[in-house]
Design an enzyme around this catalytic site. Structure first.
Site, PDB file in Angstrom:
ATOM      1  CG  ASP A 309     -16.956  80.774   1.765  1.00 35.81           C
ATOM      2  OD1 ASP A 309     -17.098  79.760   1.065  1.00 35.81           O
ATOM      3  OD2 ASP A 309     -15.971  81.524   1.680  1.00 35.81           O
ATOM      4  CG  ASP A 505     -13.589  85.486   2.213  1.00 38.98           C
ATOM      5  OD1 ASP A 505     -14.187  84.516   1.696  1.00 38.98           O
ATOM      6  OD2 ASP A 505     -12.345  85.568   2.253  1.00 38.98           O
TER       7      ASP A 505
END
Length: 778
Positions: A309, A505
């Protein structure tokens, strides 16, 4: 690792029982041999019963492995009456099973945090005012009110302009303003004033419910991981059975076959491999990464590709001030201090960035009065008798030249300008952007060094932002504007190329983390949902822990494989010796113990941290000191760029003042810092990298910086402090060149040196503060 729980488990009870029976038989052997044989037989049965249950469970799951050979060895010792050998094997089995339980005990994908984040009630607008109702009762057309900080419960239309934090779903770090008539998705957070929405879907059919279903399906669809011990046993078990059967057929002596099976007990697999894996888990925990099981560590050791990400993973995850552009004659430090004075009263995410930037620059803003926040406009108040507003600029078509340049610079730098107005006049623009982590580049290089091939950035953020980050880090591919379902597809595509690690996250990363072979979540600021869906969690805010744990996993797997190969090879030699009748069962059990000692001692190497250059406490403190000075020097870097911009219109009193101020700041603040680095820091860091020659390129940057500053000084000396027309071109080239060199040099030091330091043990509130100056923070 919960040792207390482990030793209360059935595996611990098995080990304690078999060891006690074996020892008790040894104690009574001289006085009562028959009683000793009974005790050893009982120990063998105690080991055989649970081992048989484990094997049956494996058969039902369509698998078989090292435990089957242990069952055959235990059963054969009972058949031929070699009870001592059976008791020794039972102890080995109990020890191995306990170690394996410690190494393989793994938390499943617990998605309760995803579910807990869903609001249970919503404020339904009625003729009598808002009243709470269960979210499940909402349907299309219902009008609801969402207060600041609350999660939008269902997909809905916006009735008036409102700001939302959509990072949970898209990864976009900046708040997004939605206009009347736009649609917002469930799962985003209202960050402005209370907003009225019109539901367009039920809770079950809304976006966030779809994310939860994706995560559940991805976790349920993950394939079970085959143990390293079972993979080795796939060839070891048939080999042992063939040797045992051949010895029985050729000799007619069943005891020889039993001796072969006793020697063939896969203790190198049942003991050495779990010991190595347990050691690797311990090392990973000491490195700041909690790995949820030995199977995960084995997979990390074989990882081939990485999907990561962007927001909060390879970037800081929140907007930061990366540049300040000021009106001619304005001081960047003053503009920032005025902005921070009013923003300190705001809870807006951009306000926190302004306050952190001011603190990082060493500024102490004055107290603001009469502060109020106007939705869609900004924050305003009075500071030192002046009316200060921070927010939108209004009609950008009416901006002065310098401000249009600032807006253009923001677009080119992919940064958002936040305007500072003092007494109704624009005085400066603060450029905001989510900055790439300083340790991200080093992490990517280390991952490639240990064998990861394809590294893909997959993010819900905009294409331009994603491509810029991928280019800075040298990644192989980009998938931008990706939904949670798109992220799952990306992970599955990567899995076709090899074992895939996914790092993230946020809530929107949870399904992809569950779908990957190994999901790794950042735990310090990441969502609980991501941590629950992941197989490993980085405990602090350093992405370089990912490279640490992959290196540990690679080394651990190498030790485990070598332990297994050496141990099984020695066992094959011992089996051949037993097959020709030179090694009876009891002696075979003793020989197997000797083999176990050899491979276990080798496996214990996994507990030892590999040699690595340590920075050391004095150097660590020095690195943190110079990193803090980089923050404090940002106003000086701003002054350099501002002086160059002021010369764009030719000689003028404003340009003269800006040039003199920039030169004074460079001489008084920047040069002492660079000289202190050359004198104090570089010798220490050079020793870590093999000698001062390793610092030659960085030292050459210091030489170039000083040369350009001297050039500016000569210009000022020749002109008496007033810029002459024939100096303009060279002065602008010198200033812009100095700005570029400083930007590159600061970025190199932050990535190459300052990331070596451990985090500040007493971090201030201005953690991760950066940049009032250079346009590009690499």
């Amino acid at each position: 690792m919960n040792w207390r729980f482990a030793f209360a488990s059935s595996e611990a009870a098995l080990l304690v029982t078999t060891t006690t029976l074996l020892a008790a038989g040894g104690l009574v052997w001289i006085a009562h041999p028959g009683a000793a044989r009974v005790l050893w037989a009982v120990a063998t049965v105690v080991g055989l019963v649970p081992a048989t249950v484990w094997v049956i469970g494996q058969f039902r799951a369509g698998r078989w492995g090292a435990d089957l050979l242990a069952v055959l060895a235990l059963a054969s010792t009972l058949v031929v009456g070699e009870f001592l050998a059976g008791a020794v094997v039972a102890v080995m089995v109990g020890t191995g099973r306990l170690l394996e339980t410690l190494a393989q005990r793994r938390a499943g994908h617990d998605l309760s945090a995803l579910l807990d984040r869903i609001p249970r009630t919503a404020k339904l607008v009625t003729v009598d005012g808002p009243r709470p109702v269960p979210v499940a009762e909402l349907g299309p057309g219902d009008r609801i009110v969402v207060a600041p900080g609350e999660v939008v419960p269902v997909d809905a239309g916006v009735t008036a302009d409102a700001a939302f934090d959509e990072s949970a779903l898209t990864g976009e770090p900046d708040p997004v303003t939605r206009r009347a008539g736009d649609t917002v998705r469930s799962g985003v957070v209202s960050v402005g004033e209370a907003v009225e929405l019109v539901a367009t879907a039920s809770a079950e059919d809304s976006t966030y419910a779809g994310v939860v279903r994706l995560a559940e399906q991805a976790g349920a669809g993950a394939a079970p991981v085959a143990r390293l011990a079972d993979r080795v046993a796939a060839w070891f078990l048939p080999t042992a059975l063939a040797i045992a059967g051949l010895s029985w057929l050729t000799s007619g002596d069943a005891v020889r076959a039993v001796a072969v099976l006793v020697v063939a007990t896969p203790c190198p697999l049942l003991l050495a491999v779990p010991i190595a894996v347990t050691g690797g888990l311990s090392l990973a925990a000491r490195a700041g990464v909690v790995v949820k099981g030995g199977a995960t560590l084995e997979l990390l050791g074989r990882a081939a590709t990485l999907a990561t990400d962007k927001t909060g993973t390879v970037t800081v995850g929140r907007p930061e001030v990366v540049g300040v552009v000021c009106a001619p004659g304005e001081d960047a430090a003053r503009v920032l201090a005025l902005a921070a004075a009013v923003e300190s009263y705001s809870t807006h995410v951009l306000a926190g960035a302004v306050v952190r930037a001011a603190a990082g620059a060493g500024l102490r803003p004055a107290t603001a009065t009469g502060v109020r926040e106007r939705h869609g406009v900004g924050v305003e108040g009075r500071v030192e008798g002046s009316a200060v507003r921070v927010g939108r600029a209004g009609d950008e078509g009416a901006l002065p030249d310098w401000a249009r340049g600032a807006a253009s610079r923001g677009r080119l730098d992919l940064a958002t300008p936040v305007w500072v107005t003092v007494d109704d006049r624009l005085r400066g623009a603060l450029l905001m952007r989510d900055r790439v982590r300083t340790d991200a580049g080093r992490t990517i290089r280390r991952l490639r060094a240990v064998g990861l091939r394809d590294i893909v950035l997959v993010t819900g953020d905009r294409v331009a932002n994603a491509e810029e980050v991928a280019a800075l880090l040298g990644l192989d591919a980009v998938r931008a504007e990706a939904s949670p379902a798109d992220k799952i597809r990306c992970v599955r595509d990567q899995r076709r190329r090899g074992i895939t690690v996914m790092v993230g996250d946020g809530v929107n990363d949870a399904p992809a983390l569950a779908a990957a072979d190994v999901g790794v979540a950042l735990g310090s600021r990441g969502s609980t949902a991501a941590a629950q869906a992941a197989d490993a969690v980085i405990l602090d805010d350093r992405i370089d822990r990912l490279a640490d744990v992959v290196e540990i996993a690679r080394r651990t797997r190498g030790i485990a494989v070598r332990s297994a190969v050496v141990g099984t090879s020695l066992s094959v030699v011992a089996m051949i010796v037993a097959a020709v009748g030179w090694l009876p069962p009891v002696a075979g059990a003793v020989a197997q113990e000797g083999i176990d000692v050899v491979v276990i001692l080798y496996a214990l190497r996994a507990l030892r941290r590999p040699r690595r250059t340590k920075v050391g406490d004095p150097t660590d403190r020095m690195l943190r000191r110079f990193a803090a000075e980089h923050d404090e020097l940002q106003p000086t870097r701003v002054a350099v760029r501002q002086a160059a911009d002021a010369l764009s219109g030719g000689p003028s009193p404003v340009a003269d003042a800006e040039l003199r101020r920039a030169h004074r700041l460079l001489v008084d603040h920047l040069l002492p810092h660079e000289r202190a680095e050359e004198r104090d820091l570089y010798p220490r860091v050079g020793a870590l990298f093999g000698g001062q020659e390793a610092m030659s390129t960085m030292s050459r940057s210091h030489v170039e910086i000083e040369r350009l500053i001297r050039r500016l000084g000569r210009h000022l000396a020749e002109s008496g402090g007033r810029v002459l027309p024939d100096q303009v071109d060279d002065l602008r080239a010198t200033l812009y060149g100095l700005d570029a060199v400083l930007t590159l040099h600061f970025a190199q030091e932050e990535e190459a040196f300052f990331t070596l330091a451990d985090p500040d043990p007493e971090p201030r509130d201005v953690d991760r503060r950066r940049g009032l100056g250079g346009a590009e923070e690499a």
